[in-house]
Design an enzyme around this catalytic site. Sequence first.
Site, mmCIF file in Angstrom:
data_model
loop_
_atom_site.group_PDB
_atom_site.id
_atom_site.type_symbol
_atom_site.label_atom_id
_atom_site.label_comp_id
_atom_site.label_asym_id
_atom_site.label_seq_id
_atom_site.Cartn_x
_atom_site.Cartn_y
_atom_site.Cartn_z
ATOM 1 N N GLN A 275 7.367 -0.445 5.511
ATOM 2 C CA GLN A 275 6.389 -0.635 4.443
ATOM 3 C C GLN A 275 5.005 -0.902 5.031
ATOM 4 O O GLN A 275 4.876 -1.300 6.176
ATOM 5 C CB GLN A 275 6.765 -1.863 3.608
ATOM 6 C CG GLN A 275 8.238 -1.971 3.285
ATOM 7 C CD GLN A 275 8.613 -3.345 2.760
ATOM 8 O OE1 GLN A 275 8.346 -3.660 1.618
ATOM 9 N NE2 GLN A 275 9.224 -4.170 3.602
ATOM 10 N N ASP B 182 1.720 15.009 12.780
ATOM 11 C CA ASP B 182 1.831 14.948 11.319
ATOM 12 C C ASP B 182 0.460 14.867 10.676
ATOM 13 O O ASP B 182 0.222 14.067 9.789
ATOM 14 C CB ASP B 182 2.697 13.779 10.876
ATOM 15 C CG ASP B 182 3.083 13.923 9.399
ATOM 16 O OD1 ASP B 182 3.108 15.061 8.903
ATOM 17 O OD2 ASP B 182 3.330 12.904 8.747
ATOM 18 N N LEU C 245 0.836 -1.201 0.000
ATOM 19 C CA LEU C 245 0.000 0.000 0.000
ATOM 20 C C LEU C 245 0.870 1.251 0.000
ATOM 21 O O LEU C 245 0.456 2.306 -0.442
ATOM 22 C CB LEU C 245 -0.909 0.009 1.234
ATOM 23 C CG LEU C 245 -1.939 -1.109 1.295
ATOM 24 C CD1 LEU C 245 -2.630 -1.140 2.657
ATOM 25 C CD2 LEU C 245 -2.968 -0.922 0.193
ATOM 26 N N GLY C 246 2.064 1.099 0.511
ATOM 27 C CA GLY C 246 2.939 2.261 0.544
ATOM 28 C C GLY C 246 4.196 1.944 1.333
ATOM 29 O O GLY C 246 4.315 0.880 1.918
ATOM 30 N N HIS C 247 5.124 2.869 1.286
ATOM 31 C CA HIS C 247 6.306 2.671 2.109
ATOM 32 C C HIS C 247 6.871 4.024 2.466
ATOM 33 O O HIS C 247 6.515 5.044 1.884
ATOM 34 C CB HIS C 247 7.332 1.799 1.404
ATOM 35 C CG HIS C 247 7.762 2.316 0.084
ATOM 36 N ND1 HIS C 247 8.587 3.399 -0.056
ATOM 37 C CD2 HIS C 247 7.461 1.915 -1.166
ATOM 38 C CE1 HIS C 247 8.785 3.627 -1.336
ATOM 39 N NE2 HIS C 247 8.106 2.754 -2.038
ATOM 40 N N GLY C 248 7.684 4.037 3.470
ATOM 41 C CA GLY C 248 8.236 5.303 3.935
ATOM 42 C C GLY C 248 9.515 5.024 4.683
ATOM 43 O O GLY C 248 10.033 3.904 4.636
ATOM 44 N N THR C 249 9.973 6.018 5.378
ATOM 45 C CA THR C 249 11.225 5.834 6.094
ATOM 46 C C THR C 249 11.099 4.771 7.176
ATOM 47 O O THR C 249 12.052 4.102 7.511
ATOM 48 C CB THR C 249 11.643 7.149 6.776
ATOM 49 O OG1 THR C 249 10.556 7.581 7.595
ATOM 50 C CG2 THR C 249 11.934 8.209 5.742
ATOM 51 N N PHE C 250 9.916 4.618 7.699
ATOM 52 C CA PHE C 250 9.705 3.655 8.780
ATOM 53 C C PHE C 250 9.678 2.218 8.317
ATOM 54 O O PHE C 250 9.855 1.305 9.095
ATOM 55 C CB PHE C 250 8.349 3.931 9.411
ATOM 56 C CG PHE C 250 7.279 3.784 8.382
ATOM 57 C CD1 PHE C 250 6.661 2.573 8.168
ATOM 58 C CD2 PHE C 250 6.947 4.861 7.581
ATOM 59 C CE1 PHE C 250 5.716 2.434 7.168
ATOM 60 C CE2 PHE C 250 6.009 4.714 6.584
ATOM 61 C CZ PHE C 250 5.395 3.495 6.381
ATOM 62 N N LYS D 231 1.662 -2.678 8.867
ATOM 63 C CA LYS D 231 2.831 -1.805 8.780
ATOM 64 C C LYS D 231 4.008 -2.658 9.226
ATOM 65 O O LYS D 231 4.000 -3.192 10.337
ATOM 66 C CB LYS D 231 2.612 -0.620 9.720
ATOM 67 C CG LYS D 231 3.571 0.534 9.567
ATOM 68 C CD LYS D 231 3.014 1.739 10.356
ATOM 69 C CE LYS D 231 3.870 2.966 10.216
ATOM 70 N NZ LYS D 231 3.205 4.136 10.836
#
Lengths: 337, 951
Positions: B138, B252, B131-136, B154
């Site tokens: 996926q 955020d 669904l998405g990924h980020g610095t933290f 997550k």
Amino acid sequence: MENSTQESHLLPNNTLVTYDSPYPLYAMSFSLSSAGISRRSSDQIIAVGSFIEEYNNRIDILTFDEQTLTQNLSFPHPYPPTKLMFQPSASSPPILASSADFLRLYSFKNDSIELVSKLNNSKSSDFCAPLTSFDWNDVVPQRIGTSSIDTTCTIWDIEKCVVETQLIAHDKEVYDIAWGEAGVFASVSADGSVRIFDLRDKEHSTIVYESPEPDTPLLRLAWNKQDLRYMATTLMDSNKVVILDIRSPTMPVAEFERHQASVNAVAWAPHSGRHICSVGDDSQALIWELPTVASPNGIDPLSMYNAGSEINQLQWSAAQPEWISIAFSNKLQLLRV
Amino acid sequence: MDEVNLRDGGELSNELPSSSPSLASGFFPRQLAFRPYVFSQESSNKSKALRVVVRRPLVAKLTKHIVETYQECNPDFKYTDELNLKRFLTSPSDGVFNDGHDNATSDLILSVNYALVNSHTQRRYVVKDILGHGTFGQVAKCWVPDTNSFVAVKIIKNQPAYYQQAWVEVSILTTLNKKLDPEDKHHIVRIHDYFVFQRHLCISFELLDTNLYELIKLNNFKGLSLSIVQLFSKQILRGLGLMKDAGIIHCDLKPENILLCTSMKPAEIKIIDFGSACMEDKTVYSYIQSRYYRSPEVLLGYQYTTAIDMWSFGCIVAELFLGLPLFPGASEFDLLRRMIRILGGQPPDYLLKDAKSTNKFFKFVGSVDHVDAGHDSMGGRSAYQALSEEEYEAREKKKPMIGKEYFNYMNLEGIVVAYPYKKNLPEEDIIKERQVRLALIDFLRGLVEFDPAKRWSPFQALKHPFVTGEPFTSPYIPVSETPHVPVSTVSQNFKVDHHPGGGHWFAAGLSPHVSGRTVSMHASPHIQIQPYAQSSSYGSLGSHNSYNDGNMLGSSYGSYGDNFNTFTYFSPGCQSTMNVHTQGGKAMVGNSPDTRWKIYHRPQGPHGLGVSPSAGNFAPFPLGISPSQFTPPSSFTQNSGSPGHYSAASPARGNCQGSPLGKGIAVSNFNRRKSWGHSGNMQSQEGTSTAHCQGQLSGGLCFSQGEGNTQSQVPGGPLHIPINSNMSSWKPPSGSSNISTDNSFSHMPISGLHGSSLQFSQIKRPVDEKLDVTALPDPGDWDPNYSDELLLQEDSSDVSSITSAFGKVVNIDQATTSPQTFGFGTYSHDSNAVSNATWRPSGPAQAFSKPDMNSPPAHNLPLGYGRSMLRAPQYMSQLSPTSLSRLGQPPTQRTNHGRSSVTYGNEGIHMRPHHNSYSYDPGYPHNSMPWGMHKLDPDISSSSKFVFPHM
């Protein structure tokens, strides 16, 4: 084969011809021309594969001379072929491809046939991922795409006998594949989706349809060669023919629901962008016209034919569009439209 | 078969031997082999009959069941899906770390159908897509065979910082979900499960749909209809209210972190991604919030509270309406410049005075004295002037990045009014929408308010006509914050109002309310003052936070208290704030009533100070932050408890941002707040507010605190009451503020009044009973001007005290009774007027109002506690924002916490202490620090964005 009866039933006006085979039939294909196989250019060549639940199966080559269907060649084939297809562009000699455990290419020579190549993309000799279907690109004749239950689609360069690319097309088994243009193909899968791939961007695919019930497998796919906006697909154990417009993903433009049992095959008219034929377990062959307006009560087909038993296969002759062939039980029948 | 075929064929052929019609345009099936379609029930039956024999179509035998078919053909045929190529969902997909399970970025390498397993429950999560990924890490869409459902999981990177921060998220979300919102009514994503798999922390969340940014994008970046904006606003506010009560700052909030729920008839949304969230009393990072949604206090490096989420919320509401970000700053300089141009004005001096990065964006043009005096706006000129592009470039040695201008350099009003109407809208609808837009402008003004102390709290914002759908007839003046009562209910707050002063007091808490009241606390009176306040109205905002803490302390109220305080404080501090405070105050305190009135009376002048009096007391508390302040203590408590909670959430986008840190957990506590009731008071203010504020501010503050007021104070209280009357009116906002301020004063009673704010809150509730608060009077307190800063400065201590006081108050509230004792001071100065007298003592002095602000000091004393608050209050005001920090009052604060409780305890109130702490910040010097945590985190958020993979 040797026992094959060559009965041909000539009906009034020559509108229906039946061929009885010694075994049940499934795979079937019209050739674009008879060159290299029959001396008469007006003849039509049809390849038909047996469905025998044994290792040894057969492919018969039939000649249709407008009056009768005659078998003029027969050769063994391992496993029941899942699909047969003549090279879509005229070639000499003609080449016939079959899919089963592997993709095989046969060439006609002097009234005989010979296996030209057996294309195997498997990395293991102990295991085999059967091919459920394939399609021959009619723009790039050396290109064939196969679909497999290993979730991939493999694009072959049959001249060099090498894999052009292999894509993990779906999350589950892939059951059918169809080319749209030179580098664009679509596939259907047990994951219930119709996806379009462009070889120029292999990292992405476009889902143009997903079956309403999650994970209801989509078994067959037909891309309208006269109007590439449309494609048709069938769901497992469903009486629906789903017509998609790739411009409006996810929402079918039409769903034909007049079959009374599951639909087994669909074929677009080779000469009309708005007509399609479907056959099913209700013994019927139905010809439909794409609706221009939605009908509240569903869409009725233009015409129908009842074969008397479940129809398993359907092909519409590109060379002579007035003929549709169907396979049911151990018979192959040509219907004039 | 042949026969059949023949028969069929024969029939056909006979029927249509001839050629069939064919369309001119082309193909038409002839009636040869086929015949016209006729629906045939007969054939239908026939086919069914045939189907009796179970038959598997050949097409199925050669697709779905091909393996069985081929094995039937050849027993040696073997197929295994284990050899299938994996469709990797993680990129890069080369195994580098963790025995090849992780790639070079420490992400777990996922492929379709990869199973994540909770080793404790054996539940399997089959990965289907990313669904998405980020610095933290996926976020994967997973299918859960056990429940036959999809969830968002997550999967945190296998690195200590991310792992730790993710636990904070788990802890926060668990608290928010299970403890505070068991029925899932507050629009916060649900956390279902969490476990460690292959050394990766995996958090399972409910699967949601698209986010609001994508929704706006789908709408071609055109604004959504006002009814949708209103619906979403209400839902987001419910979530923010819960978070405020819990003392949790999201850090955020942005459109990407608000997701539509799947298949809900009425559109429903949820807030996700608590990966950057922190407890209000543990604001570790300073680089938080995504730039467009970054609040002035964070941008400037000031202490922060849950009020920063309200700023972000305001930005989101504007963006939903406009389709474009309100402040699309290409850099922080650009961001600040857009804020100043669109909103007019700039951050209050008390904030600029202590913010770490003020020098980066402002130049000092006033005298030190000036600053100390706490004057600010309203009339007064700021001691700081924003740097021009050239000046910035000279200082930073580089040109600031300036983004494209979307709104033609208009101010907020112009942007909203001029936004194109939907085409073809009937004249009558245009007229209607025009009115709603006016309400929207008023609503936004309370949210994107530079002064965190004046910014509305979620509870105050929920009562705005834009959200409630009531006709918008005049600028909304929130009730003081009071605390919301516990979580939910603001109502309580209101109650407070009832009390006498009700709203007015808010702030005041001071108002000691009537003596009787225990609570009294609130000096509220001050608040009232506020009248002005316009701003004020909002004011409150900040408060809340604080309160919470307070609550904690106090327990019951605690929360409120804090908040209130906060507000209060603020108010003082800034004028504006003040107002707010005021309002707030009112609310809080219960004082409200008094306060207000008093305030009014006083307003101006005197009060302001109310604080003073208290101040002394407060000092301790931090007023500053009021809310915060209080909070702290409470917070702590709570927090503690809470800890675990956080959760991550936000599956989706994740963002995560940052955050590794974990911010605090505390949270819990806050919740409590609720108690407050005060709020109510606040409200009252509103109306007044404005007025108040000012006044109050000035004096205001004082308050109430009430201390002990309260009860005693009562006197004040009584007085107030009258005032209060107003109260009611107010609502939220003001309240707080007021309170604070006032508090200071007075009250001291313990602590203070000041604490007032807090107190108020508490009080209020109690208040109501007590209210007393009275104090408030001093409008002055409220005065914007007076600002917290003053307070702060003064004594931080006071503040603290105050805070404390509040805290106590808070407790009180809850306790109510007991508390009463506390009563704080409330009084506040102004209030004084009122009865106050008591309190107030200072109150007057305080003078605050702006001026005074500082003053506060005086008060304090009294009470002991507290902090008197006072000033604090003022500070608080400022504080409000975060409260804590600010208020900071350093001393106090910290103390507070700890103390707070204690204190109160002593007094009965415990709370107070806390309060103080927080609150104060503002003014006080210290403060800030304390908290200060912020840091880093920068944009985590930004980073966060996920990337979408295929499909």
